[in-house]
Design an enzyme around this catalytic site. Structure first.
Site, PDB file in Angstrom:
ATOM      1  N   THR A  28      66.647  -0.673   1.680  1.00 47.81           N
ATOM      2  CA  THR A  28      66.996   0.299   0.663  1.00 47.81           C
ATOM      3  C   THR A  28      68.037   1.255   1.241  1.00 47.81           C
ATOM      4  OG1 THR A  28      64.715   0.154  -0.087  1.00 47.81           O
ATOM      5  CG2 THR A  28      66.000   2.046  -0.881  1.00 47.81           C
ATOM      6  N   GLU A  61      68.219  -6.840  10.531  1.00 51.78           N
ATOM      7  CA  GLU A  61      69.637  -6.498  10.492  1.00 51.78           C
ATOM      8  C   GLU A  61      70.307  -6.876  11.805  1.00 51.78           C
ATOM      9  OE1 GLU A  61      67.204  -4.458   9.673  1.00 51.78           O
ATOM     10  OE2 GLU A  61      67.584  -3.644   7.667  1.00 51.78           O
ATOM     11  N   ARG A 111      72.682   6.121   4.187  1.00 57.91           N
ATOM     12  CA  ARG A 111      71.319   6.628   4.009  1.00 57.91           C
ATOM     13  C   ARG A 111      70.900   7.431   5.229  1.00 57.91           C
ATOM     14  NH1 ARG A 111      65.970   2.577   3.867  1.00 57.91           N
ATOM     15  NH2 ARG A 111      64.710   3.944   5.160  1.00 57.91           N
ATOM     16  N   ASN A1005      57.876  -4.029  -0.479  1.00 59.54           N
ATOM     17  CA  ASN A1005      58.359  -2.665  -0.651  1.00 59.54           C
ATOM     18  C   ASN A1005      59.802  -2.602  -1.113  1.00 59.54           C
ATOM     19  OD1 ASN A1005      57.772   0.174  -0.390  1.00 59.54           O
ATOM     20  ND2 ASN A1005      59.244   0.185   1.274  1.00 59.54           N
TER      21      ASN A1005
END
Lengths: 1187, 341
Positions: A28, A61, A111, A1005
């Site tokens: 996210t 990642e 973020r 999630n």
């Protein structure tokens, strides 16, 4: 061509078409980019060169960056999408990719980084943490820019060979929908011509032209080699500008790498990057129009830092500059952009290119998507006008600790009067957000209309509040901040008026739409008094509809989206009514075309039925007779909960000053108990006459709202009349009573208890001993009953039968009322864990669902008992959880060893008997643990009288003499993928850690992306064509070590086996792994069927229940035990009850059949293997070599 | 022995057709039936209501958790562009395609619609998928007591008309026996363009289990004692309608097949016996039919067909009445009196 899309889609629409490979991993707020790329690839969509880009999901990642690096070295145009910690995990490869001058563009939804707490929201902390890697950094400030600069970055990287990170603000841009002009393929091809692609390809590794790249270099040449790239970096700003200029020739949209906007003779200037620049520029326009000499410098290219362009952009009249950074660098002289600007201007002044050296101050804004409004921009510019501006400041918060914060005018409104503003309050999943997305697409499809939408959610996974902020009008909408003074306010659940300030965003004379089950004439009297007063004050016009009834009558129970959307169009007047209805229907046909004709028909029917049910409510001018609002937490709540937690709950957290918050991220346990969310109209109700007191309902309750106690009859003396009890169904306790108490206000109505209940009242086959009933009629008595129940003594742990489901349910759960999805399949395991070991429990929790429902503010569910003891919980990261938990174990072991050493030294002083008893205690059974706890308490008392370093030492670690239970908890994304390496290592450590994998077989999630736990044939994001690889057998991997206790459990199939496994795992002196089947919303089931699906998973052989206990092997037995019987239903009788499998059957029946066949084959093969293992002798399993 | 026959204008190698049943729900199942000798296969019915129910259920499952939380707006990938017929329809059509490709006998798709649009949409899709014909399984339960018999009949005709407008392959109608005048309806359907009538449909009759206190779905297999009703109406309609007549219900032995042929059936459909004994029972029935034809001296089924049908020139009502009276006489002789007669 125009479209109304969000920033993520805007970026990936370009990135996908300009690459051959996307190496992806969900995080996210960037996941949407990866999801769209994966979907398009699976649907065969091509890039501008006619090939379908390959999309590969990696395990992390870090893995994505490695694959990206490899693909780039192989000559393929490659990209990835990420954010936050994900970008940090890529750092090693970023250096490599940049060091090798490799053309690529990474797209980042910028973020916050996890520091004192995790935040999924937007700021520049992540991209600022990679500014030193050698990647160029290009910042987009809007959805349109995210689209355009994605192309500019690709064009520039192909020409300069400098790799780029193209970033935009997480959520504020990544999730804002706005109307943009799309770039067509021709423009992309023109700006990224094929010869550049071929040049890139030619630099790839090939045995036909072999070379080596990636050498080890020594002191003689490393330094010089590092300096070779300088010319490329020097050329980059100009190359980016050239690409921007070329884009302008194609589209008319002109950008500058550093862009000044404002008064030509500005004296005060704000410098910033990202979406805040839009707000700053719009505010500047407003201020310039009112005569102020101000300006804004928008930095788009941040690395390589365009110093010359910055100096050139700045009007020579500027006296003062405020640089705003959307990041925090504790301990630094200033934040990065400030330092760069300050150094650049100082240098330019010294060099003579800038005659007047302006005063430069630096401030922070907008961390974690904190609002950045026109009033704040004006506040910063006002500070620049002060006699002595603060050199460092913050804007947007109240810093009463450091005194950094600037004041601002919260009411400054600079928006165009032609722009219509609307705000809609809904409940999560009620369709409000989806309908609003449709609404702005409808409006944005008009070539003369611009539309914008942004959505705000609260922190709960179910029953939370959503707020949709919409704007539309004739001008481009550059307002990346929430709507205020709305002309239309929709309240899609009248109950929200009790909890949040729905009218806080209403403007004078606005229209209010209420969804209410009451007839229109009764609506006014049902409103809270403060709401009535606001309606009067703001002179609001009010409409009401019973949207739930209209939807129900149209055959769409619970789906009010279409109805309320129709209401909006009908009364807002944004379009002529008939035209609006036609467009709503057209949108329905588009939205639901792939969901089937009947879905379309019913939604159209709902539209047709809406207008007749919509009524204007007469607002009485003489009556404000409403009820008072109930405070969010009870008055007897602890001080912190009343002053801090409650403010967050009420949506006033933005106003909390710095001093209100802890300095190190430490928060009190057990705050969900104060929340009483009442999210379900239907709640569980106990039938004492029918109940056999088996405890199953309580065992499976995901929200810990069903508690049981037994007690002496005399305790009932002061019981409220409504308090239910029954004779305790047990021998040996005559006269004892039993109560199963439902915490009705916390119940989510998931009905798992009803489904799990094994008995029915005589003659009522459709009822159970626990049933759902309406909350409202029982609310008051239920409150009294709960209050009385809490006064009853908690049953003595030492006398509870831990070996039975029923017995454990007399234990107090220390995990309660979480914000997990209603009917969550994970939380029952956690609750049981706390019942069994809660007082000694330390939990290391991987990031994911369990860390969010377990640790997301404002309220958290891990709690403590009356003695103040309970689980100690922490979340480190997603990728490191096993290691983090091991660290907790190691610390505990060190302190235990220290305590034992000191106790041995102080044996005489504290008393030999006590010391020997403590040191020699067997701490497995609860009675023994209880005895040890008493001994340790006695030791503490005796230590009070002692002094000296040894006694002080012992006092500080004496609690470690009670055996600690360390549990490492996380989902399958962690255990199977990103944390697999660490988990493997920790299991191999031989240390006494317990691992609980809450296996939902998907990344829950982040929205249902496939993990290596996703089964063969299941559809998930990143496996939209059906997963074509079987699920990893994590249990067998761990069993291979020989000294790991391993269990696979599913409480819906065998609750007793679950209980046994958890207890054995905890008791085992070594690493333990328990893999728990956790049904999930991402499976596509009615959650009340979750336990039945668990049963079917086991009955079909998909999820065989096993236990591997090394202690059995040590005593000569077979350590591998198969706890479930042979498969007795076909796999398809399990899987096709779940949408994740059915989706493939609908899309590609042949492939579904093929994969199902293979999956059945795999089940059969695995069963055969297990059966063979269960029949082996002990000698054929690995030995535990630990001493 | 020439067992070949025609049904719905299609040339069949024999008169035995596998009617809609779970046996034909997979391609291997269809192949097994054909290998056992059946001349055509009717696939299990596509129920429009079930398709709708699945569409709505799946929508609810998708939307129930959407847009509730910042981290995830959705939990499933968007439906694939190839998911054009969600809710099981596509799966069915694919079965049609694959069954057609797998066997060399006609594959007949069966449709049980619930809306006017659904009948035509799905019938057309079945044709596109390669079905040799469509069998309309019209199950209309007139729950509203004000519905007249004529309205029910009109609805059957309307459905047929609508489907015929949308397909060019032959269409058969499978009827239930519960009409005031089944014969008249049969003639109307024949005139409207039905290429075949399948007599009769057996309706699912849920029952109550008093021990478990639940409503049990219950779908008992048919037995030969149920056959005379269908046989009688085939006997009546033979020669009165231009379309094919298919006998369905109560085919257990070759004798039952033969009896239907004598009554005038063009084909005989079997489900229950194939379910009871396995698809290979088809070969038993066909062998028995061949034996019977040989024993009775018929060179082929065409010669046997309709030998015991109600003659065209006879008043069928009187004929039936006469048969009824004769039956009562027979019963009296057998049992010594008929209760209530």
């Amino acid at each position: 061509m125009r479209a109304t899309i969000d920033g993520n889609e805007a970026a990936v629409r370009v990135a996908y078409r300009l690459n051959e490979l996307c190496a992806i991993y969900p995080i996210t707020p960037s996941s949407t980019m990866a999801e769209l790329a994966d979907e398009w690839s699976s649907h065969g969509r091509t890039n501008v060169w006619g090939t379908v880009p390959a999309v590969i999901e990696m395990q992390s990642e870090g893995g994505a960056a490695g694959a990206l690096h490899g693909a780039l070295q192989g000559g393929a145009l490659s990209t990835t999408f990420t954010a936050s910690q994900g970008l940090l995990l890529m750092i090693p490869n970023l250096y490599k990719i940049a060091g090798e001058l490799t053309s690529t563009v990474l797209h980042v939804a910028a973020r916050s980084l996890a520091a004192q707490g995790l935040s999924i929201f937007g700021d520049h902390s992540d991209v600022m943490a990679v500014r030193q890697t050698g990647f160029a950094l290009l910042a987009s400030a809007s959805v349109q820019e995210a689209h355009d600069l994605a192309l500019v970055a690709q064009a520039a990287t192909m020409r300069t060979r400098v790799p780029f990170i193209h970033f935009f603000d997480g959520f504020r841009t990544s999730h804002e929908m706005n109307t943009i002009d799309l770039l067509d393929d021709d423009v992309l091809r023109a700006m990224v011509p094929e010869e550049l692609v071929r040049e890139h390809r030619s630099r790839g590794l090939t045995p036909e032209r072999p070379f080596i790249r990636g050498t080890a270099q020594n002191p003689d040449v490393y330094f010089q080699a590092r300096e070779t790239v300088n010319p490329m970096y020097a050329r980059t700003p100009a190359a980016v500008q050239a690409a921007m200029d070329e884009l302008a020739t194609h589209t008319g949209r002109a950008y500058r790498v550093v862009e000044y906007a404002g008064h030509p003779e500005a004296e005060r200037v704000v410098v910033l990057m990202g979406s805040g620049a839009q707000t700053a520029r719009e505010t500047m326009r407003h201020l310039v129009a009112s005569g102020e000499r101000v300006g804004v410098v928008q930095v788009r290219l941040y690395r390589p830092f365009p110093a010359a362009e910055l100096v050139a952009a700045l009007p020579r009249t500027v006296r003062r500059v405020a640089v705003l950074d959307r990041t925090k660098e504790p301990g630094s002289h200033g934040e990065p952009l400030y330092l760069d600007v300050a150094a650049t201007l100082a240098e330019a002044h010294v060099a003579g290119t800038l005659e007047q050296a302006p005063l430069v101050i630096g401030g922070r804004f907008g961390l974690s998507s904190k609002e950045f409004t026109p009033g704040m921009v004006a506040g910063v510019l006002a500070e620049l006008d002060a006699a002595a501006p603060r050199p460092r400041f913050t804007i947007g918060i109240t810093d009463d600790v450091g005194g950094t914060s600037l004041p601002w005018d919260a009411d400054l409104d600079i928006e165009e009067p032609e722009t219509l503003r609307a705000v809609f309050h809904g409940i999560g999943s009620d369709g409000t957000v989806g309908a609003n997305k449709n609404t702005i697409k409808i409006l944005g499809s008009d070539p003369d209309v611009h539309a914008q939408a942004y959505f705000v959610y609260d922190s709960k996974k179910s029953g939370g509040v959503t707020v949709s902020h919409l704007r539309f009008g004739p001008h481009e909408i550059r307002a990346p901040y929430l709507v205020s003074r709305a002309g239309f306010v929709g309240c899609h659940d009248i109950g929200l008026l009790e909890k949040v300030d729905v009218l806080g965003s209403a403007g004078r004379g606005a229209t209010l739409l209420l969804n209410s089950p009451r007839p229109p004439e009764q609506v006014w009297d049902a409103l809270p008094r403060t709401v009535q007063e606001r309606i009067h004050d703001l002179d609001l016009r009010m409409f009401a509809i019973d949207a739930d009834r209209v939807a129900r009558d149209a055959g769409l129970p619970g789906r009010t989206n279409t109805v309320l959307q129709t209401c909006f169009f009908a009364i807002s007047g944004v379009l002529p009514r008939a035209e609006a209805i036609a467009k709503v229907k057209a949108a329905i046909r588009t939205t639901y075309a792939r969901r089937g004709t009947e879905v379309v028909r019913r939604n159209e029917a709902a539209v047709d039925a809406t207008l007749a049910a919509l009524h204007e409510v007469a607002v009485p001018t003489d009556r404000t007779n409403g009820h008072a609002l109930v405070p969010p937490v009870p008055p007897d709540a602890p001080d912190f909960v009343r002053t801090v937690t409650a403010e967050m709950m009420a949506g006033r957290g933005d106003a909390l000053p710095v001093s209100a918050l802890p300095v190190d991220g430490t928060f009190p346990s057990g705050t969900t108990a104060y929340e009483k969310r009442r999210i379900s109209d239907l709640v569980a109700q106990w039938d004492p006459e029918t109940c056999i007191q088996c405890g199953t309902c309580s065992f499976v309750c995901p929200h810990s709202v069903i508690r049981s106690k037994h007690y002496d009859e005399g305790e009932l003396e002061d019981a409220p009349e409504s308090f239910a009890s029954a004779p305790l169904n047990a021998v040996g306790l005559p006269g004892a009573r039993y109560t199963l108490q439902v915490y009705a206000e916390d119940c989510t109505g998931c009905a798992l208890c009803v489904e799990a209940c094994p008995v029915s009242p005589l003659g009522e086959p459709t009822r159970r001993a626990i049933n759902l009933t309406e909350l409202e009629p029982i609310l008051e008595p239920a409150r009294q009953d709960v209050a009385f129940f809490e006064t009853l003594p908690v049953n003595n742990r030492a006398r509870v039968d831990f070996g039975t489901v029923r017995g454990t349910q007399f234990l107090l759960p220390l995990f309660e009322f979480s914000g997990a999805c209603s009917g969550c399949g994970e939380t029952p395991y956690l609750k049981v864990l706390t019942q069994l070991f809660g007082e000694r429990l330390t939990v290391a929790n991987a990031t994911g669902c369990s860390s969010i429902y377990g640790g997301n503010l404002p309220t958290t569910p891990w709690t403590r008992n009356a003695q103040g003891r309970g689980p100690a919980w922490s979340n480190s990261l997603f990728e490191d959880n096993a290691e983090f938990g091991l660290g907790l174990r190691l610390a505990a072991d060190l302190h235990t060893a220290l305590a034992r050493t000191r106790l041995a030294e102080l044996r005489a002083e504290v008393g030999a008997d006590l010391a020997d008893a403590v040191l020699g205690a067997e701490q497995v059974r609860e009675s023994a643990l209880e005895a040890q706890r008493e001994r340790v308490a006695e030791l503490g008392r005796r230590l009070e009288g002692l002094s000296g370093p040894a006694a002080q030492d012992l006092r500080s670690v004496a609690d470690h003499l009670l055996r600690r239970s360390v549990w490492i908890v996380g989902g399958d994304g962690w255990a199977y993928d990103i944390g697999a390496g660490g988990l493997d290592h920790v299991l191999a450590s031989g240390r006494d850690v317990n691992v609980l994998v809450l296996d939902t077989e998907v990344y829950s999630n982040t929205g249902g992306q496939a993990s290596k736990a996703t089964p063969l044939g299941a559809v998930a994001k990143f496996a939209s064509g059906g997963k074509d690889l079987a699920k990893k057998d994590l249990a067998l991997q761990a069993i291979a070590y020989g000294n790991v206790y391993v269990a696979r459990v599913a409480m819906g199939a065998d609750a007793h086996q679950t209980l046994t496994a958890l207890r054995e795992a905890e008791a085992y002196d070594g690493p333990s792994l328990v893999i728990a089947y956790s049904h999930c919303i991402a499976h596509g089931i009615e959650m009340r069927d979750g336990l039945d699906q668990q049963y079917r998973a086991v009955a079909s052989g998909h999820w065989p229940l096993v236990r591997y206990d090394p202690t059995v092997r040590a005593s000569g037995g077979n350590p591998f035990q198969l706890d479930s019987p042979r498969p007795r239903i076909r796999l398809e009788d399990y899987v096709y009850r779940e949408l994740r499998y059915r989706m493939l059957r609908d899309a590609d029946p042949d492939e579904a059949e093929r994969l199902l066949g293979l999956a059945q084959e795999a089940v059969d093969q695995r069963w055969a293997t297990y059966e063979e293992m269960a029949g082996r002798g002990a000698a054929r399993f690995a030995t535990d070599a630990r001493r | 022995m020439d067992l070949s026959t025609r049904y719905l204008g299609l040339a069949l190698r024999n008169p035995l057709v596998a009617s809609a049943s779970p046996l034909a729900s997979t391609v291997p199942g269809v192949r097994r039936l054909v290998d056992a000798g059946v001349a055509a296969v009717v696939l299990p019915s596509l129920f429009e209501e079930q398709v709708h129910r699945e569409q709505l259920r799946d929508l609810q499952l998708v939307e129930a958790h959407e847009h509730a939380f910042s981290e995830a707006a959705t939990y499933f990938p968007s439906p694939s562009p190839s998911a054009t017929q969600p809710g099981g329809a596509k799966r069915y059509l694919r079965l049609v395609e694959r069954a057609v490709a797998a066997v060399d006998v006609p594959v007949i798709a069966s449709l049980n619609g619930s809306t006017p649009g659904g009948w035509s949409l799905f019938a057309h899709a079945m044709q596109e998928a390669g079905a040799a014909a469509v069998e309309l399984n019209i199950t209309f339960v007139p729950g509203d007591p004000r519905t007249t018999g004529r309205q029910v009949e009109d609805r059957h005709v309307e459905i047929l008309e609508r489907v015929l407008e949308n397909v060019s392959i032959p269409v058969a109608v499978k009827l239930g026996p519960y009409f005031s005048s089944p014969g008249e309806l049969a003639l109307r359907l024949d005139r409207t363009g039905a290429r075949g009538l399948v007599l009769f449909n057996r309706f699912v009759q849920p029952d109550v289990d008093p021990e478990a206190m639940v409503v049990s779905p219950g779908f008992p297999l048919s037995t030969p004692v149920e056959a005379p009703l269908a046989r009688t109406w085939i006997a009546v309609l033979h020669g009165h309608v231009g379309c094919s007549l298919a006998a369905s219900t109560g085919v257990e032995t070759a004798a039952d097949v033969a009896a239907y042929l004598l009554a005038g059936a063009d084909v005989v459909m079997s489900t229950s016996s194939l379910l009871r004994h396995g698809p290979e029972h088809a070969s038993v029935l066909l062998d028995g039919l061949t034996d019977w034809l040989a024993r009775k001296g018929f060179p082929g089924v065409d010669e046997a067909r309709g030998r015991l049908a109600v003659p065209r020139d006879v008043d069928a009502s009187a004929y039936e009445r006469a048969g009824y009276v004769a039956a009562l006489e027979h019963a009296r002789e057998t049992y010594g009196g008929v209760p209530g007669a």
